[in-house]
Design a protein around this motif. Structure first.
Motif, PDB file in Angstrom:
ATOM      1  N   LEU A  95      49.318 115.018  70.777  1.00 39.66           N
ATOM      2  CA  LEU A  95      47.941 114.982  70.282  1.00 39.66           C
ATOM      3  C   LEU A  95      47.684 116.124  69.299  1.00 39.66           C
ATOM      4  O   LEU A  95      46.961 115.947  68.309  1.00 39.66           O
ATOM      5  CB  LEU A  95      46.969 115.069  71.457  1.00 39.66           C
ATOM      6  N   GLU A  96      48.272 117.282  69.553  1.00 42.51           N
ATOM      7  CA  GLU A  96      48.124 118.411  68.634  1.00 42.51           C
ATOM      8  C   GLU A  96      48.727 118.082  67.279  1.00 42.51           C
ATOM      9  O   GLU A  96      48.149 118.388  66.229  1.00 42.51           O
ATOM     10  CB  GLU A  96      48.790 119.656  69.238  1.00 42.51           C
ATOM     11  N   ARG A  97      49.869 117.419  67.267  1.00 39.13           N
ATOM     12  CA  ARG A  97      50.499 117.040  65.997  1.00 39.13           C
ATOM     13  C   ARG A  97      49.672 115.982  65.273  1.00 39.13           C
ATOM     14  O   ARG A  97      49.604 115.972  64.046  1.00 39.13           O
ATOM     15  CB  ARG A  97      51.918 116.547  66.248  1.00 39.13           C
ATOM     16  N   ALA A  98      49.065 115.091  66.033  1.00 37.60           N
ATOM     17  CA  ALA A  98      48.199 114.089  65.408  1.00 37.60           C
ATOM     18  C   ALA A  98      46.979 114.758  64.784  1.00 37.60           C
ATOM     19  O   ALA A  98      46.547 114.396  63.677  1.00 37.60           O
ATOM     20  CB  ALA A  98      47.772 113.048  66.434  1.00 37.60           C
ATOM     21  N   TYR A  99      46.422 115.740  65.463  1.00 34.10           N
ATOM     22  CA  TYR A  99      45.262 116.462  64.943  1.00 34.10           C
ATOM     23  C   TYR A  99      45.594 117.167  63.630  1.00 34.10           C
ATOM     24  O   TYR A  99      44.790 117.194  62.697  1.00 34.10           O
ATOM     25  CB  TYR A  99      44.785 117.478  65.973  1.00 34.10           C
TER      26      TYR A  99
END
Length: 271
Positions: A95-99
């Protein structure tokens, strides 16, 4: 070193070697199809969960010394970091990489699905391995039906706060070591993971990874599924988000220099 510990170390080494061979073969076979990253994610998360199951057994049932358990945690974290081949192994990390737009939303969700599938597979596979009875520890655990109890030893809000703090610390060191060479970076991350386990292990087991917790902690008796979700899913997610927002938004905003038009009148005259 006891025979049980020696067998567990051999099991850990076997899991890593087998996973690495499988990862390389699948990456080669699926090259150019766009599926290799998901295969690597599956195998790497499976490796992480299986190894953690074995380390958890050594610590909680085998009763090894805390210092030795932390040493194994550090070494396992280094090995995972060196062998993951680009896999994330943590839904919060995806999710951090998607953000940060390093992954599209759909790719991040597919990776998370792979992580939970691998976690479920490890949860089913490890008891079969223990059932072979390679060591007295494995045989004893089988005798008691592979029973485990909840590692949460605090009110839910405190337990969730511990998982949040652990995830915050790990995400922060990951963020701030991006420019460090990989072979050195894994040691920095492993050191923080080991410190987090030392600090929070007696309260929640210090997992700070929703997929890993689903594999190793959710089957344990003592708390409901929803309670585990609050501690092991919501806590780490909030910890990751807190770290990202702090260093992406708050710190830059506080450190931003005021423009000349906002300077005091005296300062403008001196300029």
């Amino acid at each position: 070193m006891s025979a049980d510990v020696a067998v567990s170390l051999a099991v850990l080494a076997g899991i890593v070697v087998l996973s690495d061979v499988t990862r390389r073969l699948l990456a080669r076979a699926l090259a150019g199809t766009g599926l290799s990253e998901y295969a690597v994610e599956l195998v790497s998360t499976f490796q992480l969960c299986c190894c953690t199951h074995e380390l958890k057994l050594l610590s909680e049932v085998g009763g090894i010394e805390p210092g030795l358990a932390l040493t194994f945690t550090y070494l396992a974290s280094v090995v995972h970091g060196l062998t993951f081949s680009g896999a994330i192994g943590n839904p919060s990390g995806a999710l951090e990489r998607a953000y940060h737009a390093k992954l599209s939303g759909s790719r991040a969700l597919r990776r998370i699905a792979c992580q939970f599938a691998a976690a479920a597979a490890a949860r089913a596979a490890v008891p079969r391995l223990w059932g072979v009875g390679l060591s007295r520890l494995h045989a004893r655990h089988k005798l008691f039906g592979f029973r485990c109890t909840s590692p949460i030893h605090a009110p839910l809000h405190e337990a969730a706060a511990v998982e949040l703090a652990c995830a915050f610390a790990v995400q922060t060191v990951i963020t701030h070591t991006q420019s460090v060479e990989g072979k050195y970076r894994v040691h920095a991350v492993a050191a923080v993971i080991t410190t987090a386990v030392y600090a929070g292990g007696s309260v929640t087991g210090a997992v700070f990874n929703p997929a890993l917790a689903f594999s190793t902690q959710f089957p344990c008796s003592g708390h409901s599924f929803l309670e585990y979700c609050v501690v092991y899913w919501l806590g780490p997610l909030l910890g990751m988000m807190s770290s990202v927002l702090l260093f992406d938004k708050l710190v830059p905003a506080l450190s931003r220099k005021p423009s000349p038009r906002h300077l005091p009148t005296e300062s403008k005259k001196k300029a």
